[in-house]
Design a protein around this motif. Structure first.
Motif, PDB file in Angstrom:
ATOM      1  N   ARG A  36       0.831  -1.207   0.000  1.00 13.35           N
ATOM      2  CA  ARG A  36       0.000   0.000   0.000  1.00 13.35           C
ATOM      3  C   ARG A  36       0.858   1.246   0.000  1.00 13.35           C
ATOM      4  NH1 ARG A  36      -5.574   0.023   2.160  1.00 13.35           N
ATOM      5  NH2 ARG A  36      -6.157  -2.162   2.103  1.00 13.35           N
ATOM      6  N   TYR A  37       0.314   2.299  -0.583  1.00 14.42           N
ATOM      7  CA  TYR A  37       1.009   3.580  -0.583  1.00 14.42           C
ATOM      8  C   TYR A  37       0.959   4.181   0.813  1.00 14.42           C
ATOM      9  CZ  TYR A  37       2.089   8.455  -1.339  1.00 14.42           C
ATOM     10  OH  TYR A  37       2.649   9.692  -1.255  1.00 14.42           O
ATOM     11  N   SER A  38       2.105   4.657   1.254  1.00 17.37           N
ATOM     12  CA  SER A  38       2.204   5.364   2.522  1.00 17.37           C
ATOM     13  C   SER A  38       3.229   6.470   2.308  1.00 17.37           C
ATOM     14  CB  SER A  38       2.649   4.414   3.621  1.00 17.37           C
ATOM     15  OG  SER A  38       2.785   5.110   4.828  1.00 17.37           O
ATOM     16  N   GLU A  39       2.892   7.678   2.687  1.00 17.57           N
ATOM     17  CA  GLU A  39       3.744   8.849   2.470  1.00 17.57           C
ATOM     18  C   GLU A  39       5.157   8.601   2.983  1.00 17.57           C
ATOM     19  OE1 GLU A  39       4.486  12.507   0.921  1.00 17.57           O
ATOM     20  OE2 GLU A  39       2.467  11.675   0.983  1.00 17.57           O
ATOM     21  N   ARG A  43       8.835   1.178  -1.162  1.00 19.18           N
ATOM     22  CA  ARG A  43       8.185  -0.054  -1.605  1.00 19.18           C
ATOM     23  C   ARG A  43       8.901  -0.562  -2.836  1.00 19.18           C
ATOM     24  NH1 ARG A  43       2.475   1.138  -3.191  1.00 19.18           N
ATOM     25  NH2 ARG A  43       3.370   3.001  -4.044  1.00 19.18           N
ATOM     26  N   SER A  44       8.914  -1.870  -2.988  1.00 14.97           N
ATOM     27  CA  SER A  44       9.569  -2.434  -4.169  1.00 14.97           C
ATOM     28  C   SER A  44       8.719  -2.171  -5.410  1.00 14.97           C
ATOM     29  CB  SER A  44       9.811  -3.929  -3.989  1.00 14.97           C
ATOM     30  OG  SER A  44       8.599  -4.597  -3.794  1.00 14.97           O
ATOM     31  N   MET A  45       9.371  -2.230  -6.553  1.00 12.72           N
ATOM     32  CA  MET A  45       8.734  -1.926  -7.821  1.00 12.72           C
ATOM     33  C   MET A  45       9.060  -3.048  -8.807  1.00 12.72           C
ATOM     34  SD  MET A  45       9.609   1.315 -10.303  1.00 12.72           S
ATOM     35  CE  MET A  45       9.135   2.566  -9.133  1.00 12.72           C
ATOM     36  N   LYS A  46       8.062  -3.536  -9.483  1.00 12.76           N
ATOM     37  CA  LYS A  46       8.264  -4.542 -10.518  1.00 12.76           C
ATOM     38  C   LYS A  46       8.075  -3.848 -11.862  1.00 12.76           C
ATOM     39  CE  LYS A  46       6.572  -9.001 -12.122  1.00 12.76           C
ATOM     40  NZ  LYS A  46       5.659 -10.113 -11.817  1.00 12.76           N
ATOM     41  N   VAL A  47       9.068  -3.976 -12.722  1.00 12.55           N
ATOM     42  CA  VAL A  47       9.020  -3.347 -14.044  1.00 12.55           C
ATOM     43  C   VAL A  47       8.963  -4.450 -15.084  1.00 12.55           C
ATOM     44  CG1 VAL A  47      10.205  -1.821 -15.660  1.00 12.55           C
ATOM     45  CG2 VAL A  47      10.327  -1.368 -13.205  1.00 12.55           C
ATOM     46  N   ARG A  48       7.916  -4.460 -15.868  1.00 15.55           N
ATOM     47  CA  ARG A  48       7.767  -5.441 -16.941  1.00 15.55           C
ATOM     48  C   ARG A  48       8.248  -4.776 -18.232  1.00 15.55           C
ATOM     49  NH1 ARG A  48       2.466  -7.719 -16.457  1.00 15.55           N
ATOM     50  NH2 ARG A  48       3.488  -9.239 -15.138  1.00 15.55           N
ATOM     51  N   MET A  49       9.123  -5.491 -18.927  1.00 12.39           N
ATOM     52  CA  MET A  49       9.698  -4.965 -20.162  1.00 12.39           C
ATOM     53  C   MET A  49       9.033  -5.606 -21.372  1.00 12.39           C
ATOM     54  SD  MET A  49      12.005  -2.944 -18.874  1.00 12.39           S
ATOM     55  CE  MET A  49      13.142  -2.568 -20.183  1.00 12.39           C
ATOM     56  N   LYS A  50       9.136  -4.939 -22.518  1.00  8.09           N
ATOM     57  CA  LYS A  50       8.525  -5.442 -23.749  1.00  8.09           C
ATOM     58  C   LYS A  50       9.297  -6.620 -24.333  1.00  8.09           C
ATOM     59  CE  LYS A  50       6.528  -1.009 -24.995  1.00  8.09           C
ATOM     60  NZ  LYS A  50       6.575   0.136 -25.915  1.00  8.09           N
ATOM     61  N   SER A  51      10.608  -6.662 -24.099  1.00  6.16           N
ATOM     62  CA  SER A  51      11.399  -7.739 -24.696  1.00  6.16           C
ATOM     63  C   SER A  51      12.392  -8.322 -23.690  1.00  6.16           C
ATOM     64  CB  SER A  51      12.165  -7.232 -25.919  1.00  6.16           C
ATOM     65  OG  SER A  51      13.242  -6.418 -25.517  1.00  6.16           O
ATOM     66  N   GLN A  52      12.704  -9.582 -23.871  1.00  5.09           N
ATOM     67  CA  GLN A  52      13.680 -10.250 -23.024  1.00  5.09           C
ATOM     68  C   GLN A  52      15.080  -9.707 -23.286  1.00  5.09           C
ATOM     69  OE1 GLN A  52      12.892 -12.225 -20.559  1.00  5.09           O
ATOM     70  NE2 GLN A  52      15.005 -12.617 -19.967  1.00  5.09           N
ATOM     71  N   VAL A  53      15.324  -9.263 -24.506  1.00  7.19           N
ATOM     72  CA  VAL A  53      16.633  -8.689 -24.852  1.00  7.19           C
ATOM     73  C   VAL A  53      16.899  -7.463 -23.981  1.00  7.19           C
ATOM     74  CG1 VAL A  53      17.956  -7.574 -26.689  1.00  7.19           C
ATOM     75  CG2 VAL A  53      16.547  -9.565 -27.206  1.00  7.19           C
ATOM     76  N   GLY A  54      15.881  -6.625 -23.820  1.00  8.07           N
ATOM     77  CA  GLY A  54      16.017  -5.446 -22.971  1.00  8.07           C
ATOM     78  C   GLY A  54      16.327  -5.819 -21.539  1.00  8.07           C
ATOM     79  N   GLU A  70      22.803   9.428  -6.750  1.00  9.17           N
ATOM     80  CA  GLU A  70      21.396   9.807  -6.581  1.00  9.17           C
ATOM     81  C   GLU A  70      20.501   8.589  -6.335  1.00  9.17           C
ATOM     82  OE1 GLU A  70      17.838  12.121  -9.008  1.00  9.17           O
ATOM     83  OE2 GLU A  70      19.906  12.240  -9.749  1.00  9.17           O
ATOM     84  N   HIS A  71      20.840   7.450  -6.940  1.00  7.72           N
ATOM     85  CA  HIS A  71      20.024   6.244  -6.816  1.00  7.72           C
ATOM     86  C   HIS A  71      20.788   5.117  -6.122  1.00  7.72           C
ATOM     87  CE1 HIS A  71      18.346   8.348 -10.429  1.00  7.72           C
ATOM     88  NE2 HIS A  71      17.286   8.239  -9.670  1.00  7.72           N
ATOM     89  N   LYS A  72      21.646   5.453  -5.165  1.00 11.63           N
ATOM     90  CA  LYS A  72      22.507   4.454  -4.539  1.00 11.63           C
ATOM     91  C   LYS A  72      21.749   3.407  -3.730  1.00 11.63           C
ATOM     92  CE  LYS A  72      23.387   7.192  -0.474  1.00 11.63           C
ATOM     93  NZ  LYS A  72      24.272   8.041   0.225  1.00 11.63           N
ATOM     94  N   ASP A  73      20.546   3.720  -3.273  1.00  7.35           N
ATOM     95  CA  ASP A  73      19.792   2.759  -2.467  1.00  7.35           C
ATOM     96  C   ASP A  73      18.792   1.949  -3.294  1.00  7.35           C
ATOM     97  OD1 ASP A  73      18.255   4.980  -2.963  1.00  7.35           O
ATOM     98  OD2 ASP A  73      17.291   5.015  -1.003  1.00  7.35           O
ATOM     99  N   ILE A  74      18.979   1.931  -4.605  1.00 11.92           N
ATOM    100  CA  ILE A  74      18.099   1.180  -5.500  1.00 11.92           C
ATOM    101  C   ILE A  74      18.833  -0.054  -6.002  1.00 11.92           C
ATOM    102  CG2 ILE A  74      16.908   1.221  -7.721  1.00 11.92           C
ATOM    103  CD1 ILE A  74      16.280   4.157  -7.186  1.00 11.92           C
ATOM    104  N   TRP A  75      18.145  -1.193  -5.948  1.00 13.50           N
ATOM    105  CA  TRP A  75      18.707  -2.469  -6.382  1.00 13.50           C
ATOM    106  C   TRP A  75      17.875  -3.026  -7.518  1.00 13.50           C
ATOM    107  CZ3 TRP A  75      23.036  -4.232  -3.881  1.00 13.50           C
ATOM    108  CH2 TRP A  75      23.362  -3.590  -2.697  1.00 13.50           C
ATOM    109  N   ILE A  76      18.529  -3.656  -8.475  1.00 18.59           N
ATOM    110  CA  ILE A  76      17.825  -4.323  -9.574  1.00 18.59           C
ATOM    111  C   ILE A  76      18.043  -5.812  -9.407  1.00 18.59           C
ATOM    112  CG2 ILE A  76      17.713  -4.694 -12.060  1.00 18.59           C
ATOM    113  CD1 ILE A  76      18.620  -1.829 -12.452  1.00 18.59           C
ATOM    114  N   LYS A  77      16.939  -6.548  -9.321  1.00 18.64           N
ATOM    115  CA  LYS A  77      17.004  -7.996  -9.204  1.00 18.64           C
ATOM    116  C   LYS A  77      16.051  -8.618 -10.203  1.00 18.64           C
ATOM    117  CE  LYS A  77      17.239 -10.161  -5.402  1.00 18.64           C
ATOM    118  NZ  LYS A  77      16.883 -10.786  -4.137  1.00 18.64           N
TER     119      LYS A  77
END
Length: 136
Positions: A36-39, A43-54, A70-77
């Motif tokens: 849920r959104y809380s000010e 929260r984690s974010m799931k990003v769906r891409m158009k292609s597997q190559v991307g 600027e984005h040091k606390d962001i992780w991509i998994k």
């Protein structure tokens, strides 16, 4: 409005991750926030891409984010199914056990961590320095 901001954040991070000839931020198909959104809450974010190559290009270059202050606390998994998450949990526990069993000298030289579904030994110094110190 919040959804648009989240989509733009995802595109910005992807743009940081890519080289200048790519347009991977245009590959974003959908952005989903968990919980849920809380000010001010993170929260984690799931990003769906158009292609597997991307996806593969982004995953190959995700280390570039380490230099982005600027984005040091962001992780991509990579998104994992239940079986993959269970296997990774077992590996993380194994890494934790191995790290606890290290001697004081070993603690200065390396640690165990999980990377790409494998248990990996990360050296804090060059192996040559470790060997030289062991000789002395």
């Amino acid at each position: 409005m919040r959804e648009r901001e989240e989509r733009e954040l995802a595109k910005t991070i992807i743009k940081q991750d890519q080289d200048s000839t790519q347009e991977l931020n245009q590959e974003v198909e959908e952005v989903i926030r968990s919980g849920r959104y809380s000010e001010g809450a993170k929260r984690s974010m799931k990003v769906r891409m158009k292609s597997q190559v991307g996806v593969e290009e982004i995953m190959a270059r995700k280390g570039k984010l380490a230099d982005d202050t600027e984005h040091k606390d962001i992780w991509i998994k990579r998104d994992m199914n239940l079986e993959e998450r269970e296997k990774e949990k077992v590996l993380r526990n194994e890494a934790e056990e191995k790290n606890e069993k290290r001697t004081e000298i070993e603690k200065k030289n390396f640690y165990w961590s999980v990377l790409d579904k494998r248990l990996k030994k990360w050296y804090l110094r060059k192996k040559e320095e470790v060997v030289e110190e062991a000789r002395n």
